[in-house]
Design an enzyme around this catalytic site. Structure first.
Site, PDB file in Angstrom:
ATOM      1  CE1 TYR A  63      38.136  47.556  43.823  1.00 30.32           C
ATOM      2  CE2 TYR A  63      40.246  46.961  42.679  1.00 30.32           C
ATOM      3  CZ  TYR A  63      38.964  47.626  42.603  1.00 30.32           C
ATOM      4  OH  TYR A  63      38.745  48.476  41.559  1.00 30.32           O
TER       5      TYR A  63
ATOM      6  CB  THR B 176      38.697  55.884  45.497  1.00 30.80           C
ATOM      7  OG1 THR B 176      39.618  54.669  45.357  1.00 30.80           O
ATOM      8  CG2 THR B 176      38.160  55.782  44.030  1.00 30.80           C
TER       9      THR B 176
END
Length: 124
Positions: A18, A49
């Site tokens: 990420y 999330t």
């Protein structure tokens, strides 16, 4: 406070891809902007999330390592890190930022990295 921050040390490599993707997008946007292409990036941090709140996530791994219930852990992470807003960012807040950046109201914003982090950057 140092002991609390130690509890947040990554136990998985999940954030690495990420972070690498974010860095690549940031550099790409800076390369495109001088060519007349209006491009910006949005950098959300600690967003509620699946990365943090999902089962078998970074959040569950860190909660287990700290010996806390997952929800209790998530409720306390922002305060432990010193985030001024003291809560996780909601996906809708990130979406609203993106909606603004793609609108004509933001036509003067080019090649920017817009951080949506509840003040985490200034708290670090």
């Amino acid at each position: 406070m140092q002991e609390e921050k130690r509890l947040l040390e990554p136990t998985t490599a999940a954030p690495l891809p990420y972070s690498a993707a974010n860095a690549a997008l940031n550099n790409w946007s800076k390369a495109l902007a001088p060519n007349g292409i209006r491009v910006n990036t949005v950098l959300p941090e600690l967003t509620e999330t699946d990365i943090w709140a999902g089962q078998d996530s970074l959040g569950t791994a860190l909660a287990a390592k700290s010996g806390l219930d997952h929800k209790v852990f998530l409720d306390n992470v922002p305060a432990i890190l010193g985030m001024p807003n003291a809560r996780l960012i909601q996906p809708e807040e990130v979406a609203a930022t993106v909606a603004f950046l793609v609108s004509s109201a933001s036509s003067g914003i080019v090649g920017a990295n817009v951080v949506v982090d509840g003040g985490l950057t200034i708290a670090a």
